[in-house]
Motif scaffolding. Structure first.
Motif, mmCIF file in Angstrom:
data_model
loop_
_atom_site.group_PDB
_atom_site.id
_atom_site.type_symbol
_atom_site.label_atom_id
_atom_site.label_comp_id
_atom_site.label_asym_id
_atom_site.label_seq_id
_atom_site.Cartn_x
_atom_site.Cartn_y
_atom_site.Cartn_z
ATOM 1 N N ASP A 509 80.585 98.389 61.284
ATOM 2 C CA ASP A 509 80.158 97.657 60.248
ATOM 3 C C ASP A 509 78.830 97.362 60.282
ATOM 4 O O ASP A 509 78.114 96.250 61.031
ATOM 5 N N GLY A 510 77.523 98.378 59.285
ATOM 6 C CA GLY A 510 76.055 98.065 59.220
ATOM 7 C C GLY A 510 76.230 96.677 58.792
ATOM 8 O O GLY A 510 74.594 96.420 58.933
ATOM 9 N N ALA A 511 76.710 95.724 58.061
ATOM 10 C CA ALA A 511 76.227 95.110 58.063
ATOM 11 C C ALA A 511 76.468 93.399 58.939
ATOM 12 O O ALA A 511 75.725 92.861 58.852
ATOM 13 N N MET A 512 77.454 94.007 59.184
ATOM 14 C CA MET A 512 78.049 92.775 60.174
ATOM 15 C C MET A 512 76.853 93.070 61.324
ATOM 16 O O MET A 512 76.540 92.154 62.181
ATOM 17 N N GLN A 513 75.975 93.903 61.732
ATOM 18 C CA GLN A 513 75.138 94.517 62.737
ATOM 19 C C GLN A 513 73.720 93.218 62.601
ATOM 20 O O GLN A 513 73.248 92.921 63.133
ATOM 21 N N TYR A 514 73.393 93.464 61.430
ATOM 22 C CA TYR A 514 73.095 92.351 60.885
ATOM 23 C C TYR A 514 72.831 90.602 60.666
ATOM 24 O O TYR A 514 71.929 89.951 61.085
ATOM 25 N N SER A 560 76.230 95.708 52.607
ATOM 26 C CA SER A 560 77.361 94.941 52.145
ATOM 27 C C SER A 560 77.543 94.313 51.183
ATOM 28 O O SER A 560 79.093 95.132 50.356
ATOM 29 N N TRP A 561 77.346 94.477 49.910
ATOM 30 C CA TRP A 561 77.535 93.800 48.497
ATOM 31 C C TRP A 561 77.013 95.521 47.943
ATOM 32 O O TRP A 561 76.975 95.106 45.899
ATOM 33 N N THR A 562 76.158 96.322 48.164
ATOM 34 C CA THR A 562 75.891 97.571 46.543
ATOM 35 C C THR A 562 76.976 97.648 46.588
ATOM 36 O O THR A 562 76.566 98.060 45.014
ATOM 37 N N LYS A 563 78.272 98.442 47.257
ATOM 38 C CA LYS A 563 79.399 98.731 46.664
ATOM 39 C C LYS A 563 79.932 97.977 45.231
ATOM 40 O O LYS A 563 80.068 98.365 45.011
#
Length: 681
Positions: A509-514, A560-563
């Motif tokens: 999960d890319g969001a979790m990376q950040y 995370s929130w764009t979609k």
């Protein structure tokens, strides 16, 4: 008739002399003095000397004069008296100890010793005899008595040394030494418990460290360093014996007995202090926790030995051997050498042990302790002994410095190469981050020492080159104004940051990376800001990392929130709220439905994510709310009316206030099965 009268008169004189001697029986020396006085008035009294004080068989040849009936000189009489006193205490026939006798007997013996020493050095022949023959006889007698006297004094000296040594025990190596030992324990703000506490939370560390820095041993000594190794009341007696043995040139025997006794005592002191005699192989095979304990005891022992025990040993030698400077120095050096060399041998074994990060702080403690007492050792030893012992100590100090530099390099490589592949659950702070930053903060406590070692070791330029190669010239511009330790810590933290970037890629999960990167970089910044690291790395470094965290925040929102936000866009569903276009209503239903599903999925996943810092957690929620809540209100305001009716609630599940409340539950690291937001009643 005249002959009869002469005999009767002689008998009366003898009887009178015997009566005088009997009256003076309380002091043999006084009786002998009286006989010599009377002999000087009338040579007829010469026979009285033999009648009252018969000469020992081996002394008959020493009579003054060539004739058998010649009178003894005053010199011979004094030697006779001294011999009698000394023979009374001959160790081969007398088991009693002189210093357990009365003070009068001790004084009498010492006076006799003084006599025979004088005779051995400068015998005076009888006036009536051949000078060379008489002098030779007196010398032989004096030397024979002197040997007996010196043997007795040697035994008495050993007895007094042992008997008057202050008792040692494991519960307290002299009260003042115990106080000093406690003061050495630590005056550092952080200790091993602080670091090991974080290690217990970690599952992985560089090279699987078992321990880490602990309490330092750099506290100042008490002003009262003086302790009694020998009971003070015995010092005068020891000095009396030493003075006579030195005068008689029996200093080698004195040297041997003193050094033998005192070496054993100092060896016992080391045992009590926990410093055992070990080979290099034994030290290298020792398990870390046991070795760590040995190193701590060594650090205490070095200061106690140099500043207390040897200082007192030096004072003892100065007092007892005041009559001979050469003997004073030889006895101290010979006594202290074994004790110091045993300590240095352990230090040398540590320098060649396998290097590992957990040993760094203890080696630094050893380096500082030895460096701290070097001036004391230089002051204690003189001449060749200083060159040998202090030269060895300086060599160990250099090798300990090399071990510090090498161990720090090992730690840097461990951080750079730590390659655990299991991502942290919930994106939490990685154990590597906790361990390294606690480690680095403790390094700052040794700033002065490390600046010296790193500057001398030529390790200061690596950070500039490394970061330049990675294109991070912004940090590199600050290197010129940083200390050697600051440059090394900048490099070390850069290794940690690079490793964390690689570990972030383990999350699908890319969001979790950040989230992971924000958690870890913020932890690093806080550790730097709240300690002396901030002074070493500077405000610029802190500002840059805070800017980095903001960038991660922006990237998280986008990923995370764009979609979710895309479902709240106005794509022209009808010309207004009154439109009855059935196709538009179906599209709106799908939009609301898709938004609900997307929001619920994020809620389910991200309530299990953890942001431990309360401020960062709150800032993330505010950032999300500022993006999502206005967009949702606007979308609801424009299109919510088009779904009025009984089935509208099926699609419009949340109010804006519901969403705000649900956002407050994100990043709490909630355990358990999948979470779902509660529906509005």
């Amino acid at each position: 008739m005249a002959a009869t009268a002469r005999v009767d008169g002689q008998e009366k004189v003898i009887a009178t002399a015997q009566h005088i001697v009997k009256s003076l029986a309380t002091s043999k020396n006084a009786a002998e003095d009286m006989i010599r006085i009377l002999s000087g008035f009338d040579n007829r009294l010469s026979v009285m000397n033999e009648d009252l004080f018969p000469r020992a068989p081996h002394d008959s040849s020493a009579s003054a004069g060539s004739a058998g009936d010649a009178e003894p000189s005053e010199v011979e009489a004094r030697l006779d008296a001294a011999e009698k006193v000394i023979l009374r205490w001959d160790p081969s026939s007398c088991d009693s100890l002189l210093w357990e006798a009365s003070p009068e007997e001790i004084a009498e013996f010492l006076a006799a010793v003084d006599e025979v020493i004088s005779f051995a050095a400068d015998p005076q022949p009888s006036p009536s005899s051949s000078p060379s023959a008489a002098a030779g006889d007196l010398r032989l007698r004096a030397e024979s008595a002197l040997q007996i006297a010196m043997f007795r004094l040697e035994e008495e000296f050993r007895y007094l040394m042992i008997q008057n040594t202050v008792p040692l025990n494991a519960d307290g190596l002299y009260g003042s030494i115990r106080r000093l030992s406690l003061s050495f324990a630590s005056d550092s703000g952080e200790n091993i418990e602080d670091l090991e506490g974080s290690v217990e939370e970690e599952q992985q560390q560089p090279q699987q460290q078992e321990g880490s820095p602990e309490d330092r041993s750099g506290s100042s000594l008490s002003d009262d360093r003086s302790v009694d190794l020998i009971r003070p009341e015995a010092i005068a007696s020891l000095k009396e014996i030493a003075d006579r043995m030195i005068w008689a040139e029996y200093w080698r025997e004195l040297h041997q007995v003193y050094c033998t006794v005192r070496r054993d005592i100092l060896d016992e002191c080391l045992i009590i202090l926990g410093v055992d005699r070990m080979s290099i192989e034994e030290v290298q095979r020792m398990e870390w926790r046991m070795l760590n304990d040995k190193m701590k005891k060594w650090i205490q022992a070095v200061k106690i030995v140099a500043r207390v025990l040897l200082m007192e040993e030096r004072r003892l030698c100065d007092q007892i051997f005041a009559a001979c400077e050469e003997l004073r120095e030889e006895c101290f050096a010979e006594t202290a050498k074994g004790c110091v060399m045993q300590l240095l041998n352990f230090g040398d074994a540590i320098t060649i042990c396998q290097r590992s990060p957990e040993k760094l702080f203890r080696i630094l403690d050893m380096y500082e302790a030895l460096a701290d007492v070097m001036p004391d050792l230089q002051a204690l030893f003189l001449g060749d002994s200083r060159e040998i012992i202090c030269g060895e100590a300086e060599g160990i100090l250099r090798r300990l410095g090399d071990a510090v530099r090498g161990t720090l390099l090992e730690f840097e490589n461990a951080v750079k190469g730590e390659s655990s592949r299991k991502p942290m659950q919930a994106g939490d702070i990685h154990p590597l981050t906790r361990y390294v930053m606690n480690y680095v903060r403790l390094l700052v406590d040794y700033s002065d020492t490390l600046d010296l070692l790193l500057e001398d070791g030529g390790m200061g330029g690596g950070a500039d080159q490394d970061r330049s190669e990675r294109g991070e010239n912004d940090d590199s511009r600050c290197l010129g104004s940083m200390t050697p330790l600051g440059r090394r810590l900048l490099l070390l933290i850069s290794y940690l940051e690079s490793n964390l970037e690689e570990k972030s890629k383990l999350y699908e999960d890319g969001a979790m990376q950040y989230i992971f990167l924000m958690n870890n970089i913020l932890y690093i910044v806080q550790k730097v800001k709240d300690s002396e690291l901030g002074r070493l790395l500077g405000d610029h470094w802190i500002r840059k990392r805070r800017g980095q965290i903001r960038q991660y925040d922006t990237s998280y929102l986008r990923t995370s929130w764009t979609k979710v936000l895309s479902y709240l866009k106005d794509d022209g569903y009808g010309s207004g709220s009154g439109s009855s276009n059935s196709g538009s209503r179906m599209a709106l239903k799908e939009r609301f439905k898709s938004f609900n599903l997307a929001f619920e999925e994020i809620y389910r996943v991200q309530t299990a994510w953890k942001v431990p810092d309360p401020q960062l957690r709150e800032e993330l929620r505010i950032s999300i709310a500022e993006k999502v809540i206005p967009a949702y209100r606007s979308f609801m305001g424009r299109f919510g009316g088009q779904l009025e009716g009984g089935r509208a609630a099926k699609y419009i599940k949340y109010t804006a206030e519901d969403l705000e409340n649900h956002l407050l539950e994100l990043f709490e690291g909630l355990p358990g099965p999948a979470n779902h937001p509660r529906r509005k009643p």
